[in-house]
Design a protein around this motif. Structure first.
Motif, PDB file in Angstrom:
ATOM      1  N   ASP A 139      22.999  29.141  41.280  1.00 21.36           N
ATOM      2  CA  ASP A 139      23.113  27.831  41.928  1.00 21.36           C
ATOM      3  C   ASP A 139      24.566  27.503  42.273  1.00 21.36           C
ATOM      4  O   ASP A 139      24.842  26.486  42.925  1.00 21.36           O
ATOM      5  N   THR A 140      25.485  28.342  41.839  1.00 17.15           N
ATOM      6  CA  THR A 140      26.901  28.120  42.129  1.00 17.15           C
ATOM      7  C   THR A 140      27.139  28.136  43.635  1.00 17.15           C
ATOM      8  O   THR A 140      26.777  29.091  44.327  1.00 17.15           O
ATOM      9  N   THR A 148      29.689  24.797  39.899  1.00 12.26           N
ATOM     10  CA  THR A 148      29.876  26.113  39.303  1.00 12.26           C
ATOM     11  C   THR A 148      29.082  26.189  38.005  1.00 12.26           C
ATOM     12  O   THR A 148      29.243  25.337  37.128  1.00 12.26           O
ATOM     13  N   VAL A 149      28.214  27.184  37.924  1.00 12.09           N
ATOM     14  CA  VAL A 149      27.370  27.356  36.743  1.00 12.09           C
ATOM     15  C   VAL A 149      27.769  28.658  36.053  1.00 12.09           C
ATOM     16  O   VAL A 149      27.671  29.735  36.646  1.00 12.09           O
ATOM     17  N   SER A 150      28.210  28.524  34.824  1.00 14.44           N
ATOM     18  CA  SER A 150      28.644  29.707  34.072  1.00 14.44           C
ATOM     19  C   SER A 150      27.487  30.275  33.251  1.00 14.44           C
ATOM     20  O   SER A 150      26.626  29.526  32.779  1.00 14.44           O
ATOM     21  N   ALA A 193      27.156  29.423  49.080  1.00 15.81           N
ATOM     22  CA  ALA A 193      27.800  30.240  48.056  1.00 15.81           C
ATOM     23  C   ALA A 193      28.829  31.153  48.718  1.00 15.81           C
ATOM     24  O   ALA A 193      28.716  31.456  49.913  1.00 15.81           O
ATOM     25  N   GLN A 227      31.879  21.037  44.844  1.00 16.71           N
ATOM     26  CA  GLN A 227      31.712  22.345  44.214  1.00 16.71           C
ATOM     27  C   GLN A 227      30.875  22.243  42.942  1.00 16.71           C
ATOM     28  O   GLN A 227      31.153  21.408  42.072  1.00 16.71           O
ATOM     29  N   LEU A 264      31.763  21.950  36.639  1.00 13.30           N
ATOM     30  CA  LEU A 264      31.477  23.196  35.927  1.00 13.30           C
ATOM     31  C   LEU A 264      30.487  22.898  34.807  1.00 13.30           C
ATOM     32  O   LEU A 264      30.700  21.975  34.006  1.00 13.30           O
ATOM     33  N   PRO A 302      23.319  30.450  37.184  1.00 18.50           N
ATOM     34  CA  PRO A 302      24.549  30.920  37.841  1.00 18.50           C
ATOM     35  C   PRO A 302      24.382  31.068  39.354  1.00 18.50           C
ATOM     36  O   PRO A 302      25.340  30.828  40.105  1.00 18.50           O
TER      37      PRO A 302
END
Length: 124
Positions: free
Chosen positions: A88-89, A121-123, A39, A119, A10, A86
């Protein structure tokens, strides 16, 4: 050859991650290796590829932000991801095509070896 992907996690938008894909055997003679991603709710898409000679190709969506490299001495391929967004998640998969070509990799051909996915995850 079996592939083991790692390095996901993350991260905030604008951050960086480096993915690794470790092979169970020598990658020196593998024609092309690459990364794909999937995704939620979307089809798997090709991200980046590198040939045994060092030629690299990138999807337009990651060009200028991601860098693929391979270390034949360590039998490992890397994906350095900078400026993450995001969008890129996804779950990122590495693949190896011993007798394939860049075109095969870029087209998402399913033959060859695939890792289990990691995984990212980009916030926002």
């Amino acid at each position: 050859v079996q592939l083991q992907a790692s390095g996901g996690g993350l991260v905030q938008a604008g951050g960086s991650l480096r993915l690794s894909c470790a092979a169970s055997g020598s990658i020196a003679s593998i024609n092309v290796m690459g990364w794909h991603r999937q995704a939620p709710g979307k089809q798997r898409e090709w991200v980046a590829a590198i040939t045994s000679g060092g030629t690299t190709k990138y999807a337009d969506s990651v060009k200028g932000r991601f860098t693929i490299s391979r270390d034949n001495a360590k039998d490992t391929v890397y994906l350095q991801m900078n400026g993450l967004k995001p969008e890129d998640t996804a779950v990122y998969y590495c693949s190896a095509k011993r007798f394939g070509t860049l075109a095969h990799m870029m087209a998402g051909a399913t033959f060859g070896s695939w890792g289990q996915g990691t995984q990212v995850t980009v916030s926002s």
